[in-house]
Design a protein around this motif. Structure first.
Motif, short mmCIF file in Angstrom:
data_model
loop_
_atom_site.label_atom_id
_atom_site.label_comp_id
_atom_site.label_asym_id
_atom_site.label_seq_id
_atom_site.Cartn_x
_atom_site.Cartn_y
_atom_site.Cartn_z
N THR A 9 -2.01 10.41 -8.83
CA THR A 9 -1.66 10.43 -7.41
C THR A 9 -2.44 9.39 -6.61
N ALA A 10 -3.62 9.00 -7.09
CA ALA A 10 -4.39 7.98 -6.37
C ALA A 10 -3.67 6.63 -6.42
N VAL A 11 -3.13 6.29 -7.57
CA VAL A 11 -2.38 5.03 -7.71
C VAL A 11 -1.11 5.09 -6.86
N LEU A 12 -0.44 6.23 -6.90
CA LEU A 12 0.78 6.38 -6.11
C LEU A 12 0.46 6.27 -4.62
N LYS A 13 -0.65 6.85 -4.21
CA LYS A 13 -1.05 6.77 -2.80
C LYS A 13 -1.34 5.32 -2.39
N GLU A 14 -1.97 4.55 -3.29
CA GLU A 14 -2.21 3.14 -3.01
C GLU A 14 -0.90 2.38 -2.84
N LYS A 15 0.07 2.68 -3.69
CA LYS A 15 1.38 2.03 -3.60
C LYS A 15 2.08 2.43 -2.30
N VAL A 16 1.94 3.68 -1.90
CA VAL A 16 2.53 4.12 -0.64
C VAL A 16 1.87 3.38 0.52
N GLN A 17 0.56 3.15 0.44
CA GLN A 17 -0.12 2.40 1.49
C GLN A 17 0.37 0.95 1.55
N GLU A 18 0.53 0.32 0.40
CA GLU A 18 1.07 -1.05 0.37
C GLU A 18 2.46 -1.08 1.00
N TYR A 19 3.28 -0.10 0.66
CA TYR A 19 4.63 0.00 1.22
C TYR A 19 4.54 0.19 2.73
N ARG A 29 6.16 7.00 7.79
CA ARG A 29 5.85 8.42 8.01
C ARG A 29 6.64 9.35 7.10
N PRO A 30 7.97 9.21 6.97
CA PRO A 30 8.69 10.12 6.06
C PRO A 30 8.24 10.00 4.61
N VAL A 31 7.88 8.80 4.19
CA VAL A 31 7.42 8.60 2.81
C VAL A 31 6.09 9.31 2.60
N LEU A 32 5.21 9.20 3.57
CA LEU A 32 3.92 9.86 3.47
C LEU A 32 4.06 11.39 3.55
N PHE A 60 7.77 0.95 -5.98
CA PHE A 60 7.70 0.04 -7.12
C PHE A 60 8.87 -0.92 -7.03
N HIS A 61 8.72 -2.08 -7.58
CA HIS A 61 9.69 -3.15 -7.39
C HIS A 61 10.86 -3.06 -8.36
N VAL A 62 11.62 -2.00 -8.21
CA VAL A 62 12.84 -1.83 -9.00
C VAL A 62 13.95 -1.50 -8.01
N TRP A 108 -4.65 4.16 8.68
CA TRP A 108 -3.99 2.95 8.21
C TRP A 108 -3.56 2.03 9.34
N PHE A 109 -3.20 2.62 10.49
CA PHE A 109 -2.71 1.85 11.64
C PHE A 109 -3.54 2.16 12.88
N PRO A 110 -4.81 1.77 12.91
CA PRO A 110 -5.66 2.10 14.07
C PRO A 110 -5.20 1.45 15.36
N GLU A 111 -4.57 0.27 15.25
CA GLU A 111 -4.11 -0.41 16.46
C GLU A 111 -3.02 0.40 17.17
N TYR A 112 -2.21 1.11 16.42
CA TYR A 112 -1.17 1.96 17.01
C TYR A 112 -1.81 3.13 17.75
N THR A 113 -2.84 3.71 17.15
CA THR A 113 -3.54 4.84 17.76
C THR A 113 -4.17 4.41 19.08
N ASN A 114 -4.82 3.25 19.10
CA ASN A 114 -5.43 2.73 20.33
C ASN A 114 -4.38 2.43 21.38
N TYR A 115 -3.23 1.95 20.96
CA TYR A 115 -2.14 1.64 21.88
C TYR A 115 -1.64 2.91 22.57
N ILE A 116 -1.50 3.99 21.81
CA ILE A 116 -1.04 5.27 22.38
C ILE A 116 -2.06 5.80 23.37
N LYS A 117 -3.35 5.68 23.08
CA LYS A 117 -4.41 6.20 23.97
C LYS A 117 -4.40 5.47 25.31
#
Length: 120
Positions: A9-19, A29-32, A60-62, A108-117
């Motif tokens: 799951t750690a590798v899968l989580k890394e791939k989800v982060q890249e995505y 968000r739906p993927v996470l 994955f690239h398929v 993963w997206f701190p700039e979005y969080t700061n924008y909302i604040k």
């Protein structure tokens, strides 16, 4: 008896982060959410398999239909697989899963969080 998982799951989580970095916070968000449903102990194995296959197809690239050759049509198959899986397992989304998802997206997206604040 302690079962070990065949899925790293750690590798899968890394791939989800890249995505996520490619598609952005809102699209990731739906993927996470699916990822956290999949690793939940309360999720049935059939739903976990559906989620694993969907996430794997996305990160994955398929591709069945190449997005490079047919840009719009190439993304439809990914959107379709994501929406089918999400609709099937959305009943398993708990407030805890929502919280974990939002916390990780904020990391993963701190700039979005700061924008909302700024606008609150």
């Amino acid at each position: 008896m302690n079962k070990t998982s065949i899925i790293d799951t750690a590798v899968l989580k890394e791939k989800v982060q890249e995505y996520a970095m490619k598609v952005g916070r809102i699209s990731a968000r739906p993927v996470l959410l699916l990822y956290f449903i999949m690793i939940s102990k309360d999720t049935p194995k059939s739903d976990k398999l559906l989620i694993l296959s969907t996430i794997s197809y996305l990160v994955f690239h398929v591709d069945l239909i190449s997005a490079k050759r047919l840009p719009i049509i190439g993304w439809i198959d990914e959107a379709f697989s994501l929406s089918v899986a999400y609709q099937k397992v959305c009943k398993n989304i708990t407030p805890e899963i929502e919280r974990k998802t939002d916390e990780l997206l904020d990391k993963w997206f701190p700039e979005y969080t700061n924008y909302i604040k700024v606008f609150d």
